[in-house]
Design an enzyme around this catalytic site. Structure first.
Site, short mmCIF file in Angstrom:
data_model
loop_
_atom_site.label_atom_id
_atom_site.label_comp_id
_atom_site.label_asym_id
_atom_site.label_seq_id
_atom_site.Cartn_x
_atom_site.Cartn_y
_atom_site.Cartn_z
N GLY A 1 -54.83 -10.07 4.14
CA GLY A 1 -54.07 -11.01 4.96
C GLY A 1 -52.78 -10.43 5.52
O GLY A 1 -52.60 -9.21 5.60
N GLU B 1 -34.53 -7.77 7.30
CA GLU B 1 -35.25 -6.62 6.72
C GLU B 1 -35.57 -5.59 7.82
O GLU B 1 -35.26 -4.41 7.69
CB GLU B 1 -36.54 -7.08 6.04
CG GLU B 1 -36.29 -7.83 4.73
CD GLU B 1 -37.56 -8.23 3.97
OE1 GLU B 1 -37.43 -8.81 2.90
OE2 GLU B 1 -38.68 -7.95 4.45
N HIS C 1 -27.39 -1.31 -21.86
CA HIS C 1 -26.25 -0.71 -21.15
C HIS C 1 -26.56 0.76 -20.88
O HIS C 1 -27.06 1.45 -21.78
CB HIS C 1 -25.00 -0.81 -22.02
CG HIS C 1 -23.83 -0.07 -21.42
ND1 HIS C 1 -23.14 -0.58 -20.34
CD2 HIS C 1 -23.27 1.13 -21.72
CE1 HIS C 1 -22.18 0.28 -20.01
NE2 HIS C 1 -22.24 1.33 -20.82
N MET D 1 -43.10 -20.01 2.62
CA MET D 1 -44.15 -19.09 3.07
C MET D 1 -43.94 -17.76 2.37
O MET D 1 -43.37 -16.82 2.93
CB MET D 1 -44.10 -18.95 4.58
CG MET D 1 -44.60 -20.19 5.29
SD MET D 1 -44.62 -19.94 7.05
CE MET D 1 -45.70 -21.25 7.60
N LEU D 2 -44.38 -17.69 1.11
CA LEU D 2 -44.18 -16.50 0.30
C LEU D 2 -45.49 -16.11 -0.36
O LEU D 2 -46.27 -16.98 -0.78
CB LEU D 2 -43.13 -16.76 -0.78
CG LEU D 2 -41.72 -17.07 -0.28
CD1 LEU D 2 -40.83 -17.50 -1.43
CD2 LEU D 2 -41.13 -15.85 0.43
N ALA D 3 -45.69 -14.80 -0.52
CA ALA D 3 -46.94 -14.31 -1.09
C ALA D 3 -47.13 -14.83 -2.52
O ALA D 3 -48.23 -15.26 -2.89
CB ALA D 3 -46.93 -12.79 -1.08
N GLY E 1 -64.70 -18.04 9.45
CA GLY E 1 -65.34 -19.16 8.76
C GLY E 1 -64.97 -20.46 9.42
O GLY E 1 -63.80 -20.71 9.72
N GLY F 1 -53.56 -18.97 6.07
CA GLY F 1 -52.26 -18.35 6.30
C GLY F 1 -51.50 -18.82 7.51
O GLY F 1 -51.56 -19.99 7.91
#
Ligand code: FAD
Ligand code: NAD
Length: 468
Positions: free
Chosen positions: A40, A189, A446, A320-322, A116, A146
């Site tokens: 996808g 991004e 640490h 809308m996130l994977a 489909g 999607g």
């Protein structure tokens, strides 16, 4: 005609995870994907290729600007082979999508290539590339078709110079001046990728801040850092036209006061959100309802108006996130198998993979104010960490919000090196309804960036951060 317990339409992170979980639960499963490669948006033109380019461009920027401060001297020029960078990205995508074919075979899932479409509630017609069709029967169907990039009403995406994220991931050259419409996650991004590679980048955002749905502290800090990286921002600007003349793009926008501002560049990336995709599905033949936002309408079990048909991922409401699509894929498979799964949507993290990374879970300070919840804030700057000084990644902060009376953590918001990974600690803590003091009392190795989470939790508990 082949018959299945479950047919999944769409092989993105929602669809392929749903198919695997169905198969694990002993259901005879088919997956239908219109393209020859599975995975996808996320694997082909989304999460994976964008992260590959973010990582490659980060290395390039380090070589140009930061190696020297570490005492690494490059004799001669650092040069960029952009096509090789794109080829590497393509090969990362190829390896990842092939992995999905492997997983389908391993789990005995039958794959069909083609579009489909519902004939009725229990029959799907698959139209292949050569226009031949195959009909299958499915007791249950999961719609996981999607989304596609959104546009603006006056705008024609020519896919050459006026582009979406899909084209921006496979450009042939580095833009001279890339104008981004939308200061959301894609704009930032991909804007950062091309800025690092040498483009001038201008982000035009309609709202008065970038990443407007995240906590304001993150918007402010990310904009400060990206301004230092010489990305230009125009906030509260409403784009009203985009025109192309040869290689030249002219974008016109109105500022807050209604004054026209004109931008000239050679590419314009339209990143104003995505819209659900149901074209060609013939949902009406199965009685599946599509709402006025174009989403498949579902109830709390992610069941459509047809009781044996479910829908998940970008095509339904929500982020809308994977990973949201993946959770819903497993959820629906378990519902079909008769189990009683649960998803806490408040605990689905949100990440922007700029550098520094931005990550968030739970409620923002603005939301808590709006809901009238009394809360405490603990904040800690990344620059106070030894680990940050060692690597040179000193920008950013961690902010923990906890309930004023109970100290339960209500939200965690962070910007800094590896925030995308650090957020998992806050998700775990919140899943177990930890207090800020619980988080603060856990030992954190640490020196790590994770110490900022402990310190912010200490600050939220009773203003007792140790290192500031
Ligand atoms: P999709 O991944 O869109 O998959 C749907 C599939 O269904 C497609 O393969 C499509 O071809 C197929 N299909 C559609 N209709 C039919 C039909 N009728 N018959 C057969 N097949 C059909 N999310 C993150 O969580 N992290 C990130 O870092 C991230 N980065 C992103 C970067 C970019 C540039 C973009 C555009 C998106 C990014 N996303 C990210 C969002 C993420 O890609 C989506 O949320 C996710 O892919 C949604 O999964 P899905 O399974 O619902 O749909
Ligand atoms: P987005 O919703 O993140 O950002 C769109 C931005 O465009 C918003 O800030 C909005 O105010 C602005 N905008 C809308 N109309 C405008 C106009 N006319 N002029 C100027 N600005 C305008 O959408 P996106 O960046 O296109 O990303 C799409 C989806 O893909 C997102 O929902 C996101 O969840 C997903 N995605 C996720 C990741 C990730 O998780 N790291 C990365 C990329 C994409």
């Amino acid at each position: 005609m082949d018959s299945f317990d479950v047919a999944v339409i769409g092989s993105g992170p929602g669809g392929y995870v749903a198919a695997i979980r169905c198969a694990q639960l002993g259901l005879k499963t088919a997956i239908i994907e219109k393209y020859s490669t599975k995975g996808g948006t996320c694997l082909n033109v989304g999460c994976i290729p964008s992260k590959a380019l973010l990582d490659s461009s980060h290395h390039y920027e380090d070589a140009l600007k930061h190696f020297e401060e570490h005492g690494i001297e490059i004799k001669g020029d650092v040069s960029l082979n952009f096509q090789k960078m794109i080829e590497r990205k393509n090969s990362v995508v190829e390896q990842t999508t092939k992995g999905i074919d492997f997983l389908m075979d391993k789990n005995n899932i039958t794959s069909f290539e083609g579009v489909g479409a519902f004939k009725d509630k229990t029959h799907i017609v698959i139209t292949h590339k050569d226009d031949k069709t195959t009909e299958i029967e499915a007791k249950n169907t999961i719609i996981a078709t999607g989304s596609k990039p959104n546009s603006l009403p006056f705008l024609e995406i020519d896919k050459e110079r006026i582009i979406t994220s899909t084209e921006a991931l496979s450009l042939k050259e580095i833009p001279k001046h890339l104008i981004m419409i939308g200061g959301g996650v894609i704009g930032l991004e991909l804007g950062q990728v091309y800025k690092r590679l040498g483009a001038e980048v201008t982000v035009i955002e309609y709202m008065d801040r970038i990443i407007p749905t995240m906590d304001k502290a993150l918007s402010k800090e990310l904009m400060k850092v990206m301004k230092k990286q010489k990305v230009k921002f125009k906030l509260s600007h409403k784009v009203k036209s985009v025109e192309r003349e040869g290689d030249k793009i002219t974008v016109k926008a109105d500022d807050k006061k209604g004054n026209e501002v004109v931008f000239e560049g050679d590419y314009c990336l339209v990143s104003v959100g995505r819209k659900p995709y149901t074209t060609g599905l013939n949902a009406e033949n199965a009685g599946v309802k599509i709402n006025d936002k174009g989403q498949v309408e579902v109830n709390e079990k992610l069941q459509t108006a047809a009781e044996n048909i479910y829908a998940i991922g970008d095509v339904v409401h929500g982020a809308m996130l994977a990973h949201k699509a993946e959770e819903e894929g497993s959820f629906v498979a378990e519902v079909i198998a008769g189990q009683k799964p649960h998803i806490d949507y408040n605990l689905i993290p949100n990440v922007v993979y700029t550098w520094p990374e931005v990550a968030s879970v739970g409620r923002t300070e603005e939301q808590l104010k709006e809901d009238g919840v009394e809360y405490k804030v603990g904040q800690f700057p990344m620059r106070a960490l030894g680990r940050s000084r060692a690597s040179g990644d000193v920008d950013g902060l961690v902010k923990i919000l906890s309930h004023k009376e109970t100290d339960e953590v209500l939200g965690a918001h962070m910007i800094g090196a590896r925030a995308a990974d650090l957020i998992a600690e806050a998700v775990t803590a919140m899943e177990f309804r930890a207090s800020a003091e619980d988080m603060a009392r856990m030992s954190h190795a640490h020196p790590t960036y994770a110490e900022a989470v402990k310190e912010a939790a200490l600050a939220a508990t009773e203003d007792r951060a140790l290192h500031i």
